[in-house]
Motif scaffolding. Structure first.
Motif, mmCIF file in Angstrom:
data_model
loop_
_atom_site.group_PDB
_atom_site.id
_atom_site.type_symbol
_atom_site.label_atom_id
_atom_site.label_comp_id
_atom_site.label_asym_id
_atom_site.label_seq_id
_atom_site.Cartn_x
_atom_site.Cartn_y
_atom_site.Cartn_z
ATOM 1 N N SER A 1 0.706 -0.628 0.429
ATOM 2 C CA SER A 1 -0.180 0.272 -0.222
ATOM 3 C C SER A 1 0.741 1.107 0.277
ATOM 4 O O SER A 1 0.607 2.712 -0.941
ATOM 5 N N VAL A 2 1.749 1.302 0.470
ATOM 6 C CA VAL A 2 2.917 2.314 0.803
ATOM 7 C C VAL A 2 3.469 2.474 -0.785
ATOM 8 O O VAL A 2 3.712 3.767 -0.958
ATOM 9 N N ARG A 3 3.419 1.563 -1.089
ATOM 10 C CA ARG A 3 4.388 1.521 -2.741
ATOM 11 C C ARG A 3 3.213 2.368 -3.813
ATOM 12 O O ARG A 3 3.534 2.732 -4.314
ATOM 13 N N VAL A 4 1.944 1.730 -3.835
ATOM 14 C CA VAL A 4 0.973 2.258 -4.564
ATOM 15 C C VAL A 4 0.516 3.429 -4.381
ATOM 16 O O VAL A 4 0.627 4.481 -5.440
ATOM 17 N N THR A 5 0.789 3.607 -3.216
ATOM 18 C CA THR A 5 0.454 5.143 -3.130
ATOM 19 C C THR A 5 1.306 6.325 -2.782
ATOM 20 O O THR A 5 0.934 7.300 -3.848
ATOM 21 N N LEU A 6 2.985 6.124 -3.277
ATOM 22 C CA LEU A 6 3.470 6.525 -3.414
ATOM 23 C C LEU A 6 4.036 6.598 -4.547
ATOM 24 O O LEU A 6 3.658 8.235 -5.441
ATOM 25 N N THR A 7 3.852 5.871 -5.765
ATOM 26 C CA THR A 7 3.710 5.833 -7.367
ATOM 27 C C THR A 7 2.603 6.745 -7.478
ATOM 28 O O THR A 7 3.193 7.650 -8.836
ATOM 29 N N TYR A 8 1.124 6.454 -6.607
ATOM 30 C CA TYR A 8 0.118 7.534 -7.203
ATOM 31 C C TYR A 8 0.564 8.779 -6.730
ATOM 32 O O TYR A 8 0.185 9.684 -8.363
ATOM 33 N N VAL A 9 1.013 9.305 -5.625
ATOM 34 C CA VAL A 9 1.167 10.509 -5.484
ATOM 35 C C VAL A 9 2.491 11.127 -6.384
ATOM 36 O O VAL A 9 2.388 11.888 -7.262
ATOM 37 N N LEU A 10 3.271 10.455 -6.909
ATOM 38 C CA LEU A 10 4.571 11.231 -7.235
ATOM 39 C C LEU A 10 3.926 11.378 -8.621
ATOM 40 O O LEU A 10 5.053 12.361 -9.703
ATOM 41 N N VAL A 11 3.170 10.802 -9.675
ATOM 42 C CA VAL A 11 3.325 10.388 -10.883
ATOM 43 C C VAL A 11 1.937 11.246 -11.142
ATOM 44 O O VAL A 11 1.745 12.610 -12.086
ATOM 45 N N SER A 12 0.751 11.401 -9.697
ATOM 46 C CA SER A 12 -0.164 12.023 -10.601
ATOM 47 C C SER A 12 -0.010 13.471 -10.606
ATOM 48 O O SER A 12 -0.732 14.503 -10.643
ATOM 49 N N VAL A 13 0.419 14.006 -9.155
ATOM 50 C CA VAL A 13 0.240 15.172 -8.732
ATOM 51 C C VAL A 13 0.946 15.788 -10.001
ATOM 52 O O VAL A 13 0.516 17.215 -10.341
ATOM 53 N N PRO A 14 2.166 15.915 -10.084
ATOM 54 C CA PRO A 14 3.141 16.700 -10.679
ATOM 55 C C PRO A 14 2.583 16.249 -12.327
ATOM 56 O O PRO A 14 2.455 17.486 -13.052
ATOM 57 N N LEU A 15 1.756 15.240 -12.710
ATOM 58 C CA LEU A 15 1.089 15.652 -13.712
ATOM 59 C C LEU A 15 -0.013 16.635 -13.833
ATOM 60 O O LEU A 15 -0.722 17.380 -15.133
ATOM 61 N N GLN A 16 -0.555 16.646 -12.726
ATOM 62 C CA GLN A 16 -1.953 16.939 -12.790
ATOM 63 C C GLN A 16 -1.458 18.639 -12.374
ATOM 64 O O GLN A 16 -2.219 19.493 -13.135
ATOM 65 N N LEU A 17 -0.716 18.971 -11.492
ATOM 66 C CA LEU A 17 0.137 20.203 -11.599
ATOM 67 C C LEU A 17 0.485 21.135 -12.730
ATOM 68 O O LEU A 17 -0.206 22.243 -13.537
ATOM 69 N N ALA A 18 0.722 20.655 -14.140
ATOM 70 C CA ALA A 18 1.201 20.859 -14.780
ATOM 71 C C ALA A 18 0.743 21.256 -15.625
ATOM 72 O O ALA A 18 0.460 21.776 -16.880
ATOM 73 N N GLY B 1 -4.002 15.534 -0.907
ATOM 74 C CA GLY B 1 -5.465 15.300 -1.098
ATOM 75 C C GLY B 1 -5.047 14.375 -1.466
ATOM 76 O O GLY B 1 -5.694 13.091 -1.866
ATOM 77 N N ALA B 2 -3.676 13.919 -1.790
ATOM 78 C CA ALA B 2 -3.453 12.668 -3.136
ATOM 79 C C ALA B 2 -2.906 11.769 -2.319
ATOM 80 O O ALA B 2 -3.133 10.204 -2.411
ATOM 81 N N PHE B 3 -2.440 11.865 -0.993
ATOM 82 C CA PHE B 3 -1.758 10.942 0.092
ATOM 83 C C PHE B 3 -3.543 10.340 0.792
ATOM 84 O O PHE B 3 -3.303 9.006 1.072
ATOM 85 N N GLN B 4 -4.410 11.737 0.733
ATOM 86 C CA GLN B 4 -5.475 10.760 1.449
ATOM 87 C C GLN B 4 -6.995 10.571 0.508
ATOM 88 O O GLN B 4 -8.015 10.159 0.793
ATOM 89 N N ALA B 5 -6.444 10.140 -0.645
ATOM 90 C CA ALA B 5 -6.763 9.894 -2.269
ATOM 91 C C ALA B 5 -8.007 7.896 -1.135
ATOM 92 O O ALA B 5 -7.216 7.236 -0.873
ATOM 93 N N PHE B 6 -9.201 7.882 -1.176
ATOM 94 C CA PHE B 6 -9.702 6.843 -0.997
ATOM 95 C C PHE B 6 -11.031 6.106 -1.989
ATOM 96 O O PHE B 6 -10.722 5.205 -2.446
ATOM 97 N N THR B 7 -11.845 6.899 -2.021
ATOM 98 C CA THR B 7 -12.741 6.936 -3.212
ATOM 99 C C THR B 7 -12.686 6.074 -4.672
ATOM 100 O O THR B 7 -13.320 5.009 -4.824
ATOM 101 N N GLN B 8 -12.039 6.559 -4.929
ATOM 102 C CA GLN B 8 -12.087 6.390 -6.648
ATOM 103 C C GLN B 8 -11.535 4.941 -6.673
ATOM 104 O O GLN B 8 -11.925 3.505 -6.857
ATOM 105 N N ALA B 9 -10.345 4.448 -5.245
ATOM 106 C CA ALA B 9 -9.415 3.144 -5.505
ATOM 107 C C ALA B 9 -10.770 2.458 -5.439
ATOM 108 O O ALA B 9 -10.808 1.032 -5.419
ATOM 109 N N HIS B 10 -11.377 2.907 -4.100
ATOM 110 C CA HIS B 10 -12.574 1.570 -2.966
ATOM 111 C C HIS B 10 -13.884 1.521 -4.016
ATOM 112 O O HIS B 10 -13.617 0.279 -4.331
#
Length: 303
Positions: A77-94, A231-240
């Motif tokens: 879960s740590v690996r999945v969450t870190l991957t999600y944050v490190l990839v999605s947040v920079p792409l979203q901001l860009a 917000g990305a670290f707290q993401a829940f609904t989408q994955a659930h």
């Protein structure tokens, strides 16, 4: 006599206003104490207990935290969450910054476009959009139907461990509206005279962007980075919703918050779930503090 009573009247009026202010604040204070502060302190106690909801908590010290060290699903879960944050947040901001730059150039119907682009941020974490996303990327969903038109046979994106997390990354990038509006407000505060001087000196558009826009926009970038990362670290609904609460396939969408939910409300191991929650809280706090410490090296405030 009238002069002597004037301060007394003012003091009485201020006291009445103060009492009225406390009355209006009372619902918020009750919510802060009853809904936030007390449950937070209770979870801190439960983090050091063995508690299955049906029986009384049993104090076990740091056993819950020690258990994490050998818990494979915790590390997944740590690996999945870190991957999600490190990839999605920079792409979203860009992506948000790119659209803000386009809208800042001025166009007809700017208010409509700004509202339309902001709408996904309001809906992105909702159950309805997560269900829609599941239908879009399903085996017979709209994405595969569109690929079929150009002769490409798609698979079930959500059932493939290699692509399931990517669909959630795309969903987070799609909710770019909130940072986009903040970027747009920041762009409007940059003096036009700076760009005029740069054009006179022969600076290209890219040089203007790198030497004027980005440095003066770094406080806004920093603000959006902090908000979107938390917000990305707290993401829940989408994955659930997308995984049906399992974090599958093969735990490829097992977000940290989803693992907390599974431990607390599926396995009824509230003690371990509380410990997991506090680890997340501490990590986010440390990470945010680190961002602030590093900000002095790249955030420009103009003074």
């Amino acid at each position: 006599m009238a002069t002597a009573t004037a301060p007394t009247r003012r003091k009485s009026r201020l006291n009445r206003q103060g009492r009225a202010a406390h009355v209006f604040m009372l619902p918020w204070l009750v919510g802060l104490v009853g809904i936030t502060a007390l449950p937070t302190l209770a979870s801190l106690y439960l983090a050091f207990t063995d508690y299955n909801v049906l029986s009384s908590p049993e104090f076990i010290g740091t056993a819950n935290f020690e258990r994490m060290l050998t818990d494979d699903r915790f590390w997944q879960s740590v690996r999945v969450t870190l991957t999600y944050v490190l990839v999605s947040v920079p792409l979203q901001l860009a992506f948000a910054l790119l659209l803000a730059l386009i809208l800042d150039r001025g166009m007809r119907g700017l208010t409509f476009y700004r509202s339309a682009f902001y709408l996904p941020s309001l809906l992105g974490s909702s159950v309805a959009v997560a269900v829609l996303w599941r239908e879009l990327f399903g085996h017979s969903g709209l994405v595969n139907s569109a690929l079929a038109l150009v002769g490409i046979e798609g698979s079930s994106w959500l059932q493939n461990p290699q692509t399931a997390l990517g669909t959630l990354v795309i969903l987070n990038v799609w909710t770019f509206g909130s940072p986009m509006v903040i970027f747009l407000a920041g762009l409007r505060q940059i003096p036009e005279e700076l760009y005029e001087s740069a054009r006179v000196d022969g600076a290209s558009v890219l040089r203007q962007f790198g030497s004027i826009t980005v440095p003066l926009l770094t406080p806004i970038i920093f603000f959006n980075l902090i908000l979107q990362t938390i917000g990305a670290f707290q993401a829940f609904t989408q994955a659930h919703v997308v995984s049906g609460g399992s974090g599958g396939p093969v735990d490829s969408t097992l977000f940290y918050t989803l693992y907390i939910y599974q431990q607390g409300f599926t396995a009824f191991d509230m003690g371990y779930a509380s410990a997991l929650a506090w680890v997340l809280l501490v990590f986010i706090g440390v990470m945010t503090a680190g961002h602030f410490l590093l900000s002095k090296y790249w955030v420009f405030y103009g003074d």
